[in-house]
Design a protein around this motif. Sequence first.
Motif, short mmCIF file in Angstrom:
data_model
loop_
_atom_site.label_atom_id
_atom_site.label_comp_id
_atom_site.label_asym_id
_atom_site.label_seq_id
_atom_site.Cartn_x
_atom_site.Cartn_y
_atom_site.Cartn_z
N GLY A 318 3.27 71.19 -9.37
CA GLY A 318 4.49 70.29 -9.71
C GLY A 318 5.60 70.71 -8.62
O GLY A 318 6.54 69.89 -8.17
N ALA A 319 5.95 72.12 -8.77
CA ALA A 319 7.03 72.71 -7.98
C ALA A 319 7.04 72.03 -6.53
O ALA A 319 8.00 72.07 -5.79
CB ALA A 319 7.21 74.15 -7.93
N ASP A 320 5.52 72.24 -5.96
CA ASP A 320 5.59 71.69 -4.67
C ASP A 320 5.56 70.37 -4.09
O ASP A 320 6.15 69.88 -3.31
CB ASP A 320 3.99 72.29 -4.20
N ALA A 321 5.31 69.72 -5.48
CA ALA A 321 5.59 68.23 -5.15
C ALA A 321 7.03 67.70 -5.38
O ALA A 321 7.32 66.80 -4.48
CB ALA A 321 4.88 67.46 -6.51
N VAL A 322 7.77 68.48 -5.94
CA VAL A 322 9.36 68.14 -6.24
C VAL A 322 9.87 68.57 -4.84
O VAL A 322 10.77 67.97 -4.15
CB VAL A 322 9.89 68.90 -7.17
N ASN A 323 9.15 69.86 -4.30
CA ASN A 323 9.95 70.18 -2.93
C ASN A 323 9.52 69.16 -1.95
O ASN A 323 10.42 68.93 -0.93
CB ASN A 323 9.41 71.59 -2.76
N LEU A 324 8.40 68.50 -1.67
CA LEU A 324 7.95 67.64 -0.57
C LEU A 324 8.79 66.38 -0.87
O LEU A 324 9.33 65.82 0.25
CB LEU A 324 6.59 67.38 -0.96
N LEU A 325 9.27 65.96 -2.01
CA LEU A 325 10.06 64.74 -2.18
C LEU A 325 11.46 65.02 -1.71
O LEU A 325 12.02 64.16 -1.08
CB LEU A 325 10.28 64.37 -3.69
N LEU A 326 11.98 66.26 -1.91
CA LEU A 326 13.38 66.40 -1.73
C LEU A 326 13.25 66.56 0.12
O LEU A 326 14.29 66.21 0.65
CB LEU A 326 13.69 67.86 -2.18
N ARG A 327 12.45 67.24 0.74
CA ARG A 327 11.86 67.15 2.08
C ARG A 327 12.07 65.97 2.73
O ARG A 327 12.53 65.42 3.93
CB ARG A 327 10.92 68.10 2.65
N LEU A 328 11.28 64.89 2.01
CA LEU A 328 11.25 63.77 2.46
C LEU A 328 12.62 63.02 2.61
O LEU A 328 13.06 62.00 3.21
CB LEU A 328 10.12 62.57 1.70
N ALA A 329 13.50 63.20 1.32
CA ALA A 329 14.87 62.48 1.28
C ALA A 329 15.67 63.15 2.57
O ALA A 329 16.68 62.47 2.96
CB ALA A 329 15.39 62.88 -0.17
N ARG A 330 15.46 64.58 2.77
CA ARG A 330 16.48 65.25 3.67
C ARG A 330 16.13 64.84 5.26
O ARG A 330 17.25 64.48 5.89
CB ARG A 330 16.41 66.90 3.49
N ASP A 331 15.00 64.90 5.45
CA ASP A 331 14.73 64.75 7.02
C ASP A 331 13.25 64.21 7.35
O ASP A 331 12.83 64.25 8.34
CB ASP A 331 14.61 66.16 7.61
N GLY A 332 12.60 63.63 6.11
CA GLY A 332 11.38 62.80 6.47
C GLY A 332 10.20 63.82 6.58
O GLY A 332 9.08 63.43 6.89
N ALA A 333 10.46 65.25 6.32
CA ALA A 333 9.46 65.88 6.22
C ALA A 333 8.73 66.05 7.51
O ALA A 333 7.23 66.41 7.43
CB ALA A 333 8.47 65.84 4.99
#
Length: 391
Positions: A318-333
């Motif tokens: 779960g924490a990994d998924a939330v972190n990934l969503l935040l990265r997608l919002a910030r710079d596209g990961a």
Amino acid sequence: MRPGRRPNAVNKVTTTAPSARAPMPARATSHQGAPIMREGEGSMSRRGRCTIEATPLPTGAPCVTLSAMATQRAGVPALDATPWAPPAAVGVVMKPFRSLAATDALARALECELRRWGVVYELVRTRGPGDATDLARRFLTDGADALVAVGGDGTVAEVLSALVGTGVPLGIVPRGTGNQLAMNLGIPKALPAAVAVALAAQPRPLDVGNLDDGRVCALNVGVGWAADLMLACPPEFKRRWGFAGYVAMTARLALRPRRRRFRVVADELEWVGDAATVLATNCPVLYVPGSPLRLRLAPDAAVDDGRFDLLVAAPRHGADAVNLLLRLARDGAEGDRRLWRARARTLTIEADPPAPVQRDGDPAGTTPLRLVVEPGAAHVRVPPAPPPPPA
């Protein structure tokens, strides 16, 4: 308008439901040359009758005026000085909006805008899944030279299913829960501005994805987490909670990502492994209406590049998924090891066990899934691109 009447007089026109539908005329005008309106069943109330306050156009007024002042007041950039020729006969497919009262209010406002443009039109409301496709085909048979979809991404996809390969342009009046395709195309939500774009903006080619069941998608098709979200948000849920319900359900599913075994083939590339979701998108951004948050799913995607962009997400918890969503919002990961990206014209997705599939926000069965992109198969009216900044 009849001779002797004042140009600004208001006439009450009462219509009844026709016993049989006549073909839509290519053009209908009064004896003085001003366009006249054609009422359809979409404007009828429960009793089959309606009263329309119709303000006739002044004698000699042009059928279509799209001045810079009018479009700026509507909240969109001014269109070109010589706009694309508006259609003569328009079929309008409208999905009912929440309550009957809200639907009637939207229909009245929409008809008011259509009459201002002086086009011949028929407005019909859908009654269930797949109805928008049937109505769009009927409009084409009746001679409509343009269609307008009033609703969300699912309604737009159903109408496009009838328009693929016809060359008939589609206008979009976004009135759904997410309106992701309209937002990616820059189509405004304000009704006067949306109708102006839907009738007079220049059409842009749109790639569509053809599925095995004969349906098409214009926004995205997803398996796993993306489809679980759609199944958790049925129409009743969306009508009650709107996009806020999507956000809450996304957070809930993100905290417990369910991983499945996927085999993904994108043209000549193959990926096999455990992942939470597989998404093929035609648009670069997933917007969160009412907030500045946006997920940059495929920063290089374009609706007319002939390919869909593939995104395979494999967060571990779960924490990994939330972190990934935040990265997608910030710079596209970009470069994130939890993501696998590709671009393809032909896509195959298999899952073990079989996983649910969503198409443009609506459930679409289970895997296996095969999608073939048809470049430029449809045309959508979009606002003009903003001018480049001064040097």
